[in-house]
Design a protein around this motif. Sequence first.
Motif, PDB file in Angstrom:
ATOM      1  N   UNK A 122     -38.126 -71.384  10.075  1.00  0.00           N
ATOM      2  CA  UNK A 122     -38.199 -70.368  11.120  1.00  0.00           C
ATOM      3  C   UNK A 122     -37.133 -69.289  10.909  1.00  0.00           C
ATOM      4  N   UNK A 123     -35.949 -69.721  10.453  1.00  0.00           N
ATOM      5  CA  UNK A 123     -34.863 -68.771  10.199  1.00  0.00           C
ATOM      6  C   UNK A 123     -35.272 -67.775   9.117  1.00  0.00           C
ATOM      7  N   UNK A 124     -35.805 -68.266   8.012  1.00  0.00           N
ATOM      8  CA  UNK A 124     -36.220 -67.383   6.924  1.00  0.00           C
ATOM      9  C   UNK A 124     -37.340 -66.446   7.380  1.00  0.00           C
ATOM     10  N   UNK A 125     -38.301 -66.971   8.131  1.00  0.00           N
ATOM     11  CA  UNK A 125     -39.408 -66.146   8.597  1.00  0.00           C
ATOM     12  C   UNK A 125     -38.929 -65.017   9.507  1.00  0.00           C
ATOM     13  N   UNK A 126     -37.853 -65.279  10.251  1.00  0.00           N
ATOM     14  CA  UNK A 126     -37.332 -64.263  11.175  1.00  0.00           C
ATOM     15  C   UNK A 126     -36.487 -63.211  10.472  1.00  0.00           C
ATOM     16  N   UNK A 127     -36.175 -63.425   9.180  1.00  0.00           N
ATOM     17  CA  UNK A 127     -35.300 -62.510   8.444  1.00  0.00           C
ATOM     18  C   UNK A 127     -36.030 -61.813   7.307  1.00  0.00           C
ATOM     19  N   UNK A 128     -37.302 -61.545   7.475  1.00  0.00           N
ATOM     20  CA  UNK A 128     -38.116 -60.917   6.439  1.00  0.00           C
ATOM     21  C   UNK A 128     -37.460 -59.641   5.903  1.00  0.00           C
ATOM     22  N   UNK A 129     -37.521 -59.479   4.574  1.00  0.00           N
ATOM     23  CA  UNK A 129     -36.971 -58.287   3.942  1.00  0.00           C
ATOM     24  C   UNK A 129     -35.483 -58.359   3.656  1.00  0.00           C
ATOM     25  N   UNK A 130     -34.873 -59.517   3.841  1.00  0.00           N
ATOM     26  CA  UNK A 130     -33.426 -59.664   3.662  1.00  0.00           C
ATOM     27  C   UNK A 130     -33.058 -60.000   2.216  1.00  0.00           C
ATOM     28  N   UNK A 131     -31.760 -59.923   1.950  1.00  0.00           N
ATOM     29  CA  UNK A 131     -31.186 -60.392   0.691  1.00  0.00           C
ATOM     30  C   UNK A 131     -30.577 -61.759   0.948  1.00  0.00           C
ATOM     31  N   UNK A 132     -30.969 -62.740   0.149  1.00  0.00           N
ATOM     32  CA  UNK A 132     -30.514 -64.121   0.339  1.00  0.00           C
ATOM     33  C   UNK A 132     -29.595 -64.520  -0.808  1.00  0.00           C
ATOM     34  N   UNK A 133     -28.390 -64.975  -0.479  1.00  0.00           N
ATOM     35  CA  UNK A 133     -27.434 -65.434  -1.482  1.00  0.00           C
ATOM     36  C   UNK A 133     -27.366 -66.948  -1.460  1.00  0.00           C
ATOM     37  N   UNK A 134     -27.643 -67.584  -2.595  1.00  0.00           N
ATOM     38  CA  UNK A 134     -27.498 -69.033  -2.721  1.00  0.00           C
ATOM     39  C   UNK A 134     -26.745 -69.316  -4.017  1.00  0.00           C
ATOM     40  N   UNK A 135     -25.955 -70.363  -4.009  1.00  0.00           N
ATOM     41  CA  UNK A 135     -25.126 -70.629  -5.185  1.00  0.00           C
ATOM     42  C   UNK A 135     -25.937 -71.144  -6.364  1.00  0.00           C
ATOM     43  N   UNK A 136     -27.010 -71.893  -6.078  1.00  0.00           N
ATOM     44  CA  UNK A 136     -27.787 -72.505  -7.153  1.00  0.00           C
ATOM     45  C   UNK A 136     -29.210 -72.759  -6.642  1.00  0.00           C
ATOM     46  N   UNK A 137     -30.141 -73.000  -7.553  1.00  0.00           N
ATOM     47  CA  UNK A 137     -31.544 -73.185  -7.181  1.00  0.00           C
ATOM     48  C   UNK A 137     -31.740 -74.407  -6.308  1.00  0.00           C
ATOM     49  N   UNK A 138     -31.058 -75.514  -6.626  1.00  0.00           N
ATOM     50  CA  UNK A 138     -31.265 -76.773  -5.908  1.00  0.00           C
ATOM     51  C   UNK A 138     -30.938 -76.652  -4.423  1.00  0.00           C
ATOM     52  N   UNK A 139     -30.123 -75.644  -4.039  1.00  0.00           N
ATOM     53  CA  UNK A 139     -29.738 -75.487  -2.635  1.00  0.00           C
ATOM     54  C   UNK A 139     -30.980 -75.316  -1.751  1.00  0.00           C
ATOM     55  N   UNK A 140     -31.983 -74.605  -2.262  1.00  0.00           N
ATOM     56  CA  UNK A 140     -33.209 -74.419  -1.476  1.00  0.00           C
ATOM     57  C   UNK A 140     -33.913 -75.745  -1.248  1.00  0.00           C
ATOM     58  N   UNK A 141     -34.015 -76.552  -2.285  1.00  0.00           N
ATOM     59  CA  UNK A 141     -34.656 -77.862  -2.197  1.00  0.00           C
ATOM     60  C   UNK A 141     -34.493 -78.594  -3.523  1.00  0.00           C
ATOM     61  N   UNK A 142     -34.573 -79.921  -3.484  1.00  0.00           N
ATOM     62  CA  UNK A 142     -34.576 -80.711  -4.715  1.00  0.00           C
ATOM     63  C   UNK A 142     -35.954 -81.340  -4.928  1.00  0.00           C
ATOM     64  N   UNK A 143     -36.942 -80.797  -4.258  1.00  0.00           N
ATOM     65  CA  UNK A 143     -38.325 -81.260  -4.429  1.00  0.00           C
ATOM     66  C   UNK A 143     -39.130 -80.133  -5.062  1.00  0.00           C
ATOM     67  N   UNK A 144     -39.750 -80.387  -6.201  1.00  0.00           N
ATOM     68  CA  UNK A 144     -40.425 -79.335  -6.939  1.00  0.00           C
ATOM     69  C   UNK A 144     -41.610 -78.750  -6.168  1.00  0.00           C
ATOM     70  N   UNK A 145     -42.354 -79.594  -5.477  1.00  0.00           N
ATOM     71  CA  UNK A 145     -43.483 -79.086  -4.692  1.00  0.00           C
ATOM     72  C   UNK A 145     -43.001 -78.135  -3.599  1.00  0.00           C
ATOM     73  N   UNK A 146     -41.908 -78.527  -2.931  1.00  0.00           N
ATOM     74  CA  UNK A 146     -41.343 -77.669  -1.885  1.00  0.00           C
ATOM     75  C   UNK A 146     -40.784 -76.378  -2.469  1.00  0.00           C
ATOM     76  N   UNK A 147     -40.236 -76.460  -3.692  1.00  0.00           N
ATOM     77  CA  UNK A 147     -39.675 -75.259  -4.317  1.00  0.00           C
ATOM     78  C   UNK A 147     -40.768 -74.213  -4.545  1.00  0.00           C
ATOM     79  N   UNK A 148     -41.930 -74.648  -4.986  1.00  0.00           N
ATOM     80  CA  UNK A 148     -43.046 -73.722  -5.194  1.00  0.00           C
ATOM     81  C   UNK A 148     -43.392 -73.027  -3.879  1.00  0.00           C
ATOM     82  N   UNK A 149     -43.458 -73.817  -2.804  1.00  0.00           N
ATOM     83  CA  UNK A 149     -43.804 -73.240  -1.501  1.00  0.00           C
ATOM     84  C   UNK A 149     -42.711 -72.301  -1.007  1.00  0.00           C
ATOM     85  N   UNK A 150     -41.445 -72.684  -1.207  1.00  0.00           N
ATOM     86  CA  UNK A 150     -40.345 -71.829  -0.751  1.00  0.00           C
ATOM     87  C   UNK A 150     -40.319 -70.519  -1.524  1.00  0.00           C
TER      88      UNK A 150
END
Length: 211
Positions: free
Chosen positions: A55-83
């Motif tokens: 919900x947080x990401x959906x509410x921030x459409x058009x933003x710049x997102x800073x993450x330190x590494x890919x795994x931070x989003x998820x450690x599940x490959x199926x979820x990574x595709x969706x994210x």
Amino acid sequence: MILAYIRPEKNFDAVHEQLQLINSYALTNGLVIDDEFIDYTSQNKRLDERQEVTHYFQSQSGSTLLVSDIWVLTTNMEDLIQMFSCLLRNDFNVHFIKQNVIMSKESSAMLVLGLMDHLRQKLKEESKRSIGRPKGSKSSSKFDVYINEIVKYIQDGKSVSEIARLLGVSRSSLKDYVESRELKQVAFGSLLPKAPENAEEQIINTIVCPE
């Protein structure tokens, strides 16, 4: 909006390590972070169980997102595709700091696939290393929940004593925490490793194909 997204995982980087990279990256690139989201949801949780962050990401459409590494989003490959799909659909520019690349709608398919394969390889390597490793080998602290506030107070020039009073915590314990996490360097210094040349090409070249 420039957003910092942090998600600790016991086998990878702690909150303060991610925040250190993100703040250093922002300082180096002249970016001002508007909001920080620390997601303490377990990495065992699938994406459909993480409504707060989706919900947080959906509410921030058009933003710049800073993450330190890919795994931070998820450690599940199926979820990574969706994210990846949803972030790009919602016009995010995602800065992966350790890889020194930016993913956007304009990115090549090879870069996106390279990022996915990079995570796949990392998880495979981690599964081998984790055999026999005691759980919780990366220490956490009761002060981790205050880390955003502490860094901001330091940037505002407040002393450790002032911060301890504001947070209602022990000065000596807070001092140890600030020093062990190098939070003064996080707040003011640039601690990033040297960025590689042709970072996108390097990510693409790390794709491993079955023989």
